[in-house]
Design an enzyme around this catalytic site. Structure first.
Site, PDB file in Angstrom:
ATOM      1  N   CYS A  31       0.894  -1.349   0.042  1.00 18.03           N
ATOM      2  CA  CYS A  31      -0.030  -0.169  -0.124  1.00 18.03           C
ATOM      3  C   CYS A  31       0.891   1.319   0.014  1.00 18.03           C
ATOM      4  O   CYS A  31       1.826   1.410   0.745  1.00 18.03           O
ATOM      5  CB  CYS A  31      -1.013   0.084   1.052  1.00 18.03           C
ATOM      6  SG  CYS A  31      -2.237  -1.310   1.145  1.00 18.03           S
ATOM      7  N   ARG A  66       4.173  -0.347  -4.741  1.00 16.76           N
ATOM      8  CA  ARG A  66       3.669  -0.859  -3.538  1.00 16.76           C
ATOM      9  C   ARG A  66       2.571  -1.655  -3.032  1.00 16.76           C
ATOM     10  O   ARG A  66       2.115  -2.223  -2.163  1.00 16.76           O
ATOM     11  CB  ARG A  66       3.662   0.299  -2.452  1.00 16.76           C
ATOM     12  CG  ARG A  66       4.950   1.351  -2.410  1.00 16.76           C
ATOM     13  CD  ARG A  66       4.646   2.372  -1.304  1.00 16.76           C
ATOM     14  NE  ARG A  66       4.588   1.732   0.051  1.00 16.76           N
ATOM     15  CZ  ARG A  66       5.575   1.655   0.769  1.00 16.76           C
ATOM     16  NH1 ARG A  66       6.919   1.920   0.402  1.00 16.76           N
ATOM     17  NH2 ARG A  66       5.433   1.238   2.186  1.00 16.76           N
ATOM     18  N   TRP A  86      -2.722  -2.751  -1.628  1.00 18.32           N
ATOM     19  CA  TRP A  86      -2.242  -4.296  -1.784  1.00 18.32           C
ATOM     20  C   TRP A  86      -3.093  -5.117  -0.698  1.00 18.32           C
ATOM     21  O   TRP A  86      -2.944  -4.732   0.312  1.00 18.32           O
ATOM     22  CB  TRP A  86      -0.756  -4.550  -1.499  1.00 18.32           C
ATOM     23  CG  TRP A  86      -0.418  -5.908  -1.768  1.00 18.32           C
ATOM     24  CD1 TRP A  86       0.070  -6.464  -2.940  1.00 18.32           C
ATOM     25  CD2 TRP A  86      -0.114  -7.082  -0.792  1.00 18.32           C
ATOM     26  NE1 TRP A  86       0.332  -7.503  -2.940  1.00 18.32           N
ATOM     27  CE2 TRP A  86       0.126  -8.044  -1.518  1.00 18.32           C
ATOM     28  CE3 TRP A  86      -0.124  -7.104   0.686  1.00 18.32           C
ATOM     29  CZ2 TRP A  86       0.640  -9.265  -0.798  1.00 18.32           C
ATOM     30  CZ3 TRP A  86       0.052  -8.143   1.227  1.00 18.32           C
ATOM     31  CH2 TRP A  86       0.525  -9.426   0.518  1.00 18.32           C
ATOM     32  N   ASN A  91      -1.648   2.297   5.567  1.00 15.45           N
ATOM     33  CA  ASN A  91      -0.671   1.294   5.069  1.00 15.45           C
ATOM     34  C   ASN A  91      -0.411   0.413   6.255  1.00 15.45           C
ATOM     35  O   ASN A  91       0.012   1.013   7.302  1.00 15.45           O
ATOM     36  CB  ASN A  91       0.541   1.995   4.475  1.00 15.45           C
ATOM     37  CG  ASN A  91       1.509   0.671   4.151  1.00 15.45           C
ATOM     38  OD1 ASN A  91       1.323  -0.377   3.908  1.00 15.45           O
ATOM     39  ND2 ASN A  91       2.744   1.314   4.218  1.00 15.45           N
ATOM     40  N   GLY A  92      -0.647  -0.887   6.125  1.00 15.60           N
ATOM     41  CA  GLY A  92      -0.295  -1.735   7.525  1.00 15.60           C
ATOM     42  C   GLY A  92      -1.256  -2.508   7.678  1.00 15.60           C
ATOM     43  O   GLY A  92      -2.230  -2.751   7.053  1.00 15.60           O
ATOM     44  N   GLU A 110      17.608 -18.316  -6.984  1.00 18.48           N
ATOM     45  CA  GLU A 110      17.183 -16.929  -7.366  1.00 18.48           C
ATOM     46  C   GLU A 110      16.670 -17.095  -8.699  1.00 18.48           C
ATOM     47  O   GLU A 110      15.971 -16.105  -9.074  1.00 18.48           O
ATOM     48  CB  GLU A 110      18.304 -15.775  -7.250  1.00 18.48           C
ATOM     49  CG  GLU A 110      18.155 -14.875  -7.693  1.00 18.48           C
ATOM     50  CD  GLU A 110      17.152 -13.631  -6.983  1.00 18.48           C
ATOM     51  OE1 GLU A 110      16.433 -14.240  -5.957  1.00 18.48           O
ATOM     52  OE2 GLU A 110      16.845 -12.790  -7.569  1.00 18.48           O
ATOM     53  N   LYS A 127      12.838 -15.588  -9.735  1.00 18.48           N
ATOM     54  CA  LYS A 127      12.654 -14.752 -10.865  1.00 18.48           C
ATOM     55  C   LYS A 127      11.663 -15.356 -11.791  1.00 18.48           C
ATOM     56  O   LYS A 127      10.643 -14.568 -12.313  1.00 18.48           O
ATOM     57  CB  LYS A 127      13.959 -14.276 -11.548  1.00 18.48           C
ATOM     58  CG  LYS A 127      14.362 -13.122 -11.818  1.00 18.48           C
ATOM     59  CD  LYS A 127      14.584 -12.087 -10.718  1.00 18.48           C
ATOM     60  CE  LYS A 127      13.739 -12.189  -9.618  1.00 18.48           C
ATOM     61  NZ  LYS A 127      14.391 -11.562  -8.545  1.00 18.48           N
ATOM     62  N   GLU A 162       8.080 -15.429 -10.261  1.00 17.18           N
ATOM     63  CA  GLU A 162       7.222 -14.576  -9.740  1.00 17.18           C
ATOM     64  C   GLU A 162       6.749 -13.555 -10.772  1.00 17.18           C
ATOM     65  O   GLU A 162       5.695 -12.775 -10.814  1.00 17.18           O
ATOM     66  CB  GLU A 162       7.928 -13.534  -8.913  1.00 17.18           C
ATOM     67  CG  GLU A 162       9.282 -12.861  -9.391  1.00 17.18           C
ATOM     68  CD  GLU A 162      10.056 -12.006  -8.450  1.00 17.18           C
ATOM     69  OE1 GLU A 162       9.634 -11.246  -7.692  1.00 17.18           O
ATOM     70  OE2 GLU A 162      11.102 -12.144  -8.533  1.00 17.18           O
ATOM     71  N   HIS A 184      17.326 -38.035  -4.606  1.00 13.32           N
ATOM     72  CA  HIS A 184      16.509 -38.123  -3.226  1.00 13.32           C
ATOM     73  C   HIS A 184      15.175 -37.707  -3.151  1.00 13.32           C
ATOM     74  O   HIS A 184      14.314 -37.739  -2.291  1.00 13.32           O
ATOM     75  CB  HIS A 184      17.179 -37.348  -1.970  1.00 13.32           C
ATOM     76  CG  HIS A 184      18.687 -37.706  -2.051  1.00 13.32           C
ATOM     77  ND1 HIS A 184      19.129 -39.088  -1.250  1.00 13.32           N
ATOM     78  CD2 HIS A 184      19.767 -37.138  -2.386  1.00 13.32           C
ATOM     79  CE1 HIS A 184      20.337 -39.076  -1.261  1.00 13.32           C
ATOM     80  NE2 HIS A 184      20.848 -38.063  -1.748  1.00 13.32           N
ATOM     81  N   LYS A 214       6.117  -4.476  -4.195  1.00 14.14           N
ATOM     82  CA  LYS A 214       7.679  -4.312  -4.135  1.00 14.14           C
ATOM     83  C   LYS A 214       8.082  -4.102  -2.612  1.00 14.14           C
ATOM     84  O   LYS A 214       9.219  -4.713  -2.309  1.00 14.14           O
ATOM     85  CB  LYS A 214       8.077  -2.841  -4.855  1.00 14.14           C
ATOM     86  CG  LYS A 214       9.378  -2.723  -4.668  1.00 14.14           C
ATOM     87  CD  LYS A 214       9.940  -3.674  -5.812  1.00 14.14           C
ATOM     88  CE  LYS A 214      11.694  -3.370  -5.587  1.00 14.14           C
ATOM     89  NZ  LYS A 214      12.437  -4.500  -6.371  1.00 14.14           N
TER      90      LYS A 214
HETATM   91  O1  M6R Z   1      13.173  -5.137   0.093  1.00 18.33           O
HETATM   92  P1  M6R Z   1      13.711  -6.248   0.521  1.00 18.33           P
HETATM   93  O2  M6R Z   1      15.040  -6.963  -0.086  1.00 18.33           O
HETATM   94  O3  M6R Z   1      13.703  -6.611   2.118  1.00 18.33           O
HETATM   95  O4  M6R Z   1      12.629  -7.504  -0.158  1.00 18.33           O
HETATM   96  C1  M6R Z   1      12.739  -8.710   0.321  1.00 18.33           C
HETATM   97  C2  M6R Z   1      11.800  -9.355  -0.832  1.00 18.33           C
HETATM   98  O5  M6R Z   1      10.595  -9.148  -0.792  1.00 18.33           O
HETATM   99  C3  M6R Z   1      12.352  -9.333  -2.205  1.00 18.33           C
HETATM  100  O6  M6R Z   1      13.456  -9.546  -2.496  1.00 18.33           O
HETATM  101  C4  M6R Z   1      11.318 -10.133  -3.203  1.00 18.33           C
HETATM  102  O7  M6R Z   1      11.602 -11.603  -2.896  1.00 18.33           O
HETATM  103  C5  M6R Z   1      11.507  -9.774  -4.581  1.00 18.33           C
HETATM  104  N1  M6R Z   1      10.505  -9.058  -5.288  1.00 18.33           N
HETATM  105  C6  M6R Z   1      11.959 -11.044  -5.398  1.00 18.33           C
HETATM  106  O8  M6R Z   1      12.274 -10.526  -6.728  1.00 18.33           O
END
Ligand code: M6R
Length: 604
Positions: free
Chosen positions: A2, A27, A74, A100-101, A479, A483, A486, A502, A599
């Site tokens: 948010c 956000r 959000w 927000n929260g 990672e 990527k 997501e 395994h 984000k």
């Molecule tokens: O702002 P931060 O680095 O603490 O965020 C952590 C994760 O939310 C962030 O890395 C998230 O996994 C990314 N969207 C992945 O691409």
């Protein structure tokens, strides 16, 4: 999670609020809304979906006024719908609130308010706030907001307007970021600096438990007892254009291509030709006593931490543990004053990472934050801060933040190794020289972007893609897999090569796509055997390999320039980022704003 904005001044609020929300859409983007005070009454407009829907719904001449608040959501409590969108109002429509929260005790407060006759129209936790303020209001808005805040458990950044107080916006913060932008005869409130950057570079960064009374000509900060707080103005130096697409189709692509520069900038904080290794923000004497390191982070930052563990242990012999922040905070970590807790967070606002930091400080640990956002909560609360210089990262999928986090961790490893003498002077110099090559090498890998576009087209119809690696390559595979899932919504898993037999190998069948990362000569033979195991079962395998590795067992290969295996993650992630990007674009996905994500994750 948010974004909130507020404006009070001489200009029309609507356009300024919508502009601010555009900068905060990263956000949250499930719904949006604004409220403007027009001729003594609150005009509220809300729309489900992206901000453009709200823009379309607020035609010319509507919502005209010079005081207003806005929100991009959000969803946590209640589906994305008009009723659940902010701003939320009291029943009389005299108070409007954006939040927000999460108000964790909202059920309890709702029961309390319903007993007093208040009726609710949404499923949100937020709606208790305007009703509570209404309940406590006796002619003074700040006082009513403060009384309401005392009842609220959880996290909040809020902006409040009241028709009886057209000359002010009241804002408050607890565990959710909030800033006040300072203008000439006008002032702004926002979750984050980019929302106000077009209008002002001077801001107050609010701390937890603080309240702001914002008028067109004045901003006063108070604590919960209404004691005035003095705060110095923070002048923002970063470039507003850094948060623009610059001709790229998506922020994500732009940010991928910014990596050589971001790495170069971040290296300046630790290594420079002919200079001793430093680590910005840390005086070695303050951490000389530490016996172990804990790295705590979420998502991509956690994956960077996995690389960090491997490298720090190898170069310094200091034991390193890595944990996901949401797990760390609820278990029983064995940490004390001899532990250095390293929190990694691009945004510096991630709720779980912040909670981990606070837990560690309560246990007497020193906390070092690696973050990209100057003045963020994590940066302010940590004992030491090393800033990555990635510049604003707007795309939800993290790219340049990850590679700069890697640089920070390499820098920390080398800094500790030099001071502890676990590497000789000559070895330190060699590692430093290799690190300084990384901007060039990343640029070289990115030059091959087009070949990845062609490869990506092969995978558009896939339902599952598996990633394999060993050692550091396994961390990179994790990672790469994140990527892909997501932004393209293709199901994906990553495995350590040796783990396949395994269990996971049961998933491999004719045509299953496997992406194998293999950059370490020492582990090459083992990895080849793992690849053969999946090939035998019908898998198609794309290899991400270092130059010189044979391509015989792979269906396709992407070669990386020769590099010390310690630094290979910085290069190996690049083709994986690009592949995910091109697959997502090929599938018509909204690359920069993937579904269900935001984000900055400022709620648990
Ligand atoms: O702002 P931060 O680095 O603490 O965020 C952590 C994760 O939310 C962030 O890395 C998230 O996994 C990314 N969207 C992945 O691409």
């Amino acid at each position: 999670m948010c974004g909130i904005v507020g404006y009070i001044g001489q200009r029309e609020a609507k356009e300024l609020l919508l502009d601010g929300l555009k900068k905060l859409e990263y956000r949250g983007y499930d719904s949006a809304g604004i409220a403007v005070l027009q001729r003594g009454a609150l005009q509220v407009k809300r729309a489900v979906g992206r901000l453009e829907n709200l823009c379309a719904a607020t035609g010319d001449g509507e919502l005209s006024g010079t005081v207003g608040i806005g929100h991009t959501r959000w969803a946590t409590h209640g589906a994305p719908s008009v009723e659940n969108s902010h701003p939320h109002c009291n029943e009389a429509g005299t108070i409007a609130v954006v939040h927000n929260g999460i108000i964790e005790n909202h059920e309890e407060l709702k029961t309390f308010l319903m007993e007093k006759g208040y009726r609710f129209r949404s499923e949100t936790d937020t709606e208790v706030i305007p009703h509570l303020i209404d309940f406590y209001y006796q002619g003074e808005l700040l006082e009513a907001v403060q009384k309401a805040a005392r009842q609220m458990k959880g996290s909040y950044a809020v902006c409040v307007m009241h028709v009886q107080h057209p000359e002010q916006i009241v804002a408050a913060r607890k565990d959710s970021p909030l800033i006040v932008g300072l203008g000439q005869d006008e002032n702004f409130v926002a979750s984050d600096i980019p929302a106000v950057l077009k209008e002002t570079r001077d801001v107050y960064l609010l701390e937890d438990g603080e309240f702001a009374v914002v008028t067109a000509n004045d901003v006063n900060l108070y604590d919960v007892e209404k004691k005035p707080i003095q705060r110095s103005v923070y002048h923002v130096t970063f470039d507003e254009n850094a948060a623009e697409k610059d001709g790229y189709d998506h922020f994500m692509l732009k940010e991928i291509f910014e990596q050589p520069q971001a790495i170069r900038e971040t290296l300046r904080g630790c290594v420079a030709p002919g200079q001793p290794v430093v680590f910005d923000g840390v005086d070695y004497q303050d951490i000389a006593h530490i016996r172990e390191i804990f790295i705590v982070a979420c998502g991509t930052a956690y994956h960077a931490g996995l690389v960090g563990k491997n490298v720090i242990e190898r170069l310094t012999n200091i034991p390193v543990d890595v944990d996901i922040a949401s797990e760390f905070r609820y278990r029983h970590p064995i940490i004390d004053k001899d532990t250095l807790l390293v929190v990694i967070s691009q945004s510096g606002e991630t709720a779980d990472t912040l909670a981990a930091l606070r837990l560690a400080q309560r246990r007497g640990c020193r906390v070092l934050a690696v973050t990209n956002v100057v003045g963020s909560t994590i940066a302010r609360e940590a004992d030491h801060v090393f800033y990555t210089h990635a510049g604003p990262e707007i795309a939800v999928a993290s790219t340049k933040a990850y590679t700069t986090q890697l640089i920070a961790l390499y820098g920390l490893a080398l800094f500790l190794a030099e001071h502890k003498g676990t590497l000789s002077e000559a070895e330190c110099e060699m590692v430093k020289q290799e690190m300084l090559q990384l901007p060039e090498l990343t640029a070289q890998v990115l030059e091959s972007a087009e070949s990845l576009h062609t490869l990506a087209d092969k995978f558009l119809q896939e339902n599952d893609i598996f990633y394999l690696g060993r050692g550091l390559d396994h961390a990179v595979a994790m990672e790469g897999s994140l990527k892909l899932k997501e932004i393209s919504y293709i199901h994906s898993e990553s495995y350590a090569g040796g783990e396949l037999k395994h269990g996971p190998i049961a998933l491999i069948e004719e045509g299953t796509v496997v992406i194998a990362v293999s950059t370490n000569e020492r582990l090459r033979g083992k990895m080849e055997s793992n690849v053969k195991e999946v090939v035998t079962r019908g898998a198609y395998v794309l290899g991400i390999l270092t130059e010189g590795f044979p391509e015989s067992v792979f269906d396709d290969v992407f070669y990386l320039p020769e590099v010390n295996p310690l630094f290979a993650p910085v290069l190996a992630i690049l083709p994986l980022q690009l592949l995910s990007y091109y697959i997502a674009v090929g599938k018509g996905c909204d690359v920069d704003k993937p579904r269900n994500l935001a984000k900055s994750v400022t709620v648990e």
